[in-house]
Design a protein around this motif. Structure first.
Motif, mmCIF file in Angstrom:
data_model
loop_
_atom_site.group_PDB
_atom_site.id
_atom_site.type_symbol
_atom_site.label_atom_id
_atom_site.label_comp_id
_atom_site.label_asym_id
_atom_site.label_seq_id
_atom_site.Cartn_x
_atom_site.Cartn_y
_atom_site.Cartn_z
ATOM 1 N N THR A 85 44.559 64.276 50.723
ATOM 2 C CA THR A 85 45.324 63.091 50.025
ATOM 3 C C THR A 85 46.112 63.239 48.795
ATOM 4 O OG1 THR A 85 43.461 61.986 51.347
ATOM 5 C CG2 THR A 85 45.285 60.555 49.877
ATOM 6 N N LEU A 130 46.659 54.150 45.661
ATOM 7 C CA LEU A 130 47.324 55.308 44.658
ATOM 8 C C LEU A 130 49.089 55.215 44.602
ATOM 9 C CD1 LEU A 130 45.238 59.192 45.404
ATOM 10 C CD2 LEU A 130 45.218 58.131 43.278
ATOM 11 N N ASN A 131 49.225 54.570 45.699
ATOM 12 C CA ASN A 131 50.531 55.032 46.044
ATOM 13 C C ASN A 131 50.962 52.821 45.401
ATOM 14 O OD1 ASN A 131 51.597 57.297 46.948
ATOM 15 N ND2 ASN A 131 51.300 56.451 49.149
ATOM 16 N N LEU A 187 45.278 57.087 50.479
ATOM 17 C CA LEU A 187 46.670 57.512 49.713
ATOM 18 C C LEU A 187 46.880 55.700 49.462
ATOM 19 C CD1 LEU A 187 48.795 59.173 49.754
ATOM 20 C CD2 LEU A 187 49.400 58.363 52.167
ATOM 21 N N GLN A 188 46.815 54.746 50.075
ATOM 22 C CA GLN A 188 47.588 53.430 49.588
ATOM 23 C C GLN A 188 46.775 52.697 48.375
ATOM 24 O OE1 GLN A 188 45.857 50.738 52.454
ATOM 25 N NE2 GLN A 188 47.380 49.107 52.537
ATOM 26 N N HIS A 244 49.188 64.667 49.518
ATOM 27 C CA HIS A 244 50.750 64.306 49.605
ATOM 28 C C HIS A 244 51.496 63.078 49.010
ATOM 29 C CE1 HIS A 244 50.097 65.034 54.147
ATOM 30 N NE2 HIS A 244 49.422 65.898 54.076
ATOM 31 N N HIS A 245 50.058 62.175 48.694
ATOM 32 C CA HIS A 245 50.413 61.686 47.058
ATOM 33 C C HIS A 245 51.160 61.461 46.395
ATOM 34 C CE1 HIS A 245 50.804 58.344 44.320
ATOM 35 N NE2 HIS A 245 50.063 59.309 44.155
ATOM 36 N N LYS A 283 54.646 62.339 48.157
ATOM 37 C CA LYS A 283 55.698 61.919 48.863
ATOM 38 C C LYS A 283 56.306 60.979 47.050
ATOM 39 C CE LYS A 283 56.388 58.268 51.106
ATOM 40 N NZ LYS A 283 57.760 58.115 51.985
ATOM 41 N N GLN A 284 55.383 60.813 45.606
ATOM 42 C CA GLN A 284 55.677 59.920 45.045
ATOM 43 C C GLN A 284 57.270 61.102 44.621
ATOM 44 O OE1 GLN A 284 55.485 56.412 43.808
ATOM 45 N NE2 GLN A 284 54.113 56.449 45.553
#
Length: 358
Positions: free
Chosen positions: A258, A218-219, A215-216, A261-262, A265-266
């Motif tokens: 995951t 990708l973000n 996740l980190q 969620h990514h 979130k974006q």
């Protein structure tokens, strides 16, 4: 009142297949109206799917041959659709399938030769909507916001969750829009590792848990920090995203969980940054709107900023085909169908090339 009778054709980056929508489009009291009367999705066979997916690697001559044969295939599918439903058709409006999209280099290419399509279908064709905008210094994407503005103005935001997520909204009497980032492209990439076309309703993703390291990564992708207008294509996904996903050792369920969620979130970050009132309305279409788990997580991350609105299944699946039919109408009316406020081009334009059958 003239009613345009148009078939819109759309093939997106998620490679779900070809969407055909037979639409009636007309102007009434200075507002455009529409009806989707018939529709069909055609899944790609494995050979076509693989060729489309890997088309960015084809030598120039093979790509151009495929451009022609794919155009003929589009025309054949349209002809069968017309004959089956006994449709009266003014013209066919085709997006084609994007194989190359590098606007910084002045390059965008949608295969599906308009002349071959016209010849095979026996009908006039409008296609190649992106090239002119790129020639004018624009991104050539996204194009759907003209439809959002003129057909769906009752919503504060229009979100499309196809292979890529993109959003559009009105600000200071201008339509703004841009690609947010990932959507079905990453989810389908994960499921296809086990020869599963997609994760129905997000059932597998729901069973997973969060992989914080993935996740980190990708973000942290640079694209999310770039100012708009901006757009991405399959090349970006292959170069920047695939190494992260393929380099993460975890279960398919956790990878999907995951990724969802990514994605959410974006999207939520963009809506929260752009919202100008207490609770906005967010129209969600594209294949991702059918992923129940994704929609639940999206609403959770949006909180009270926006209410997710899910329309009919027909509009979810065929909105893009409808909008390209509408873009063809605007082209023949010689009206603007490509907004510089969205793409960053030097001016608005009426884009699309017309082909007549022989």
């Amino acid at each position: 009142m003239h009613i345009y009778k148009v078939i819109g054709l759309m093939s997106g980056t998620s490679l779900d297949g070809l969407d055909l929508a037979y639409c009636h489009i007309w102007r009434q009291h200075d507002r455009w109206e529409f009806k989707i009367l018939e529709y069909k999705s055609i899944s790609y066979d494995k050979e076509t799917f693989d060729t489309l997916k890997n088309s960015i690697y084809l030598p120039a001559d093979e790509l151009l041959i495929f451009h022609n044969t794919y155009g003929t295939w589009l025309g054949e599918q349209a002809k069968k659709f017309i004959e089956k439903h006994h449709l009266e058709v003014d013209f066919i409006s085709s997006h084609g399938h994007t194989t190359h999209h590098q606007p910084a280099k002045g390059l965008t290419f949608q295969i599906g030769s308009g002349q071959h399509l016209a010849n095979a279908s026996g009908h006039k064709v409008v296609c190649d909507f992106r090239t002119n905008d790129v020639a004018l210094g624009g991104q050539g994407a996204p194009l759907v916001p003209i439809g959002d503005r003129l057909l769906f103005s009752e919503y504060d935001f229009c979100l499309n969750l196809g292979g890529i997520s993109n959003i559009s909204f009105e600000r200071n009497d201008m339509r703004l829009a841009y690609d947010i980032g990932l959507a079905n492209m990453i989810l389908n990439h994960i499921t296809q590792k086990v020869r599963l076309t997609y994760d129905k309703d997000g059932q597998l993703a729901r069973k997973g848990t969060l992989n914080k390291e993935m996740l980190q990564q990708l973000n942290a992708l640079e694209f999310y920090r770039l100012p708009f207008p901006k757009s991405i294509g399959f090349e970006w996904f292959v170069e920047k995203v695939v190494p992260i996903v393929d380099g993460t050792e975890d279960s398919m369920e956790n990878l999907l969980h995951t990724a969802v969620h990514h994605i959410c979130k974006q999207v939520a970050l963009q809506v929260q940054q752009q919202a100008t009132k207490k609770e906005s309305t967010l129209l969600v279409t594209g294949g991702g709107a059918l992923n129940r788990f994704l929609i639940e997580i999206l609403q959770e991350k949006l909180g009270s900023t926006a209410k997710v609105e899910i329309p009919s299944k027909t509009l979810i699946e065929f909105k893009e085909a409808l909008v390209f039919a509408f873009m063809g109408v605007l082209r023949l009316e010689q009206e603007i169908n490509c907004l510089s406020s969205v793409t960053g081009a030097k001016c608005d334009s009426s884009s699309g090339v017309v082909f007549l059958p022989n």
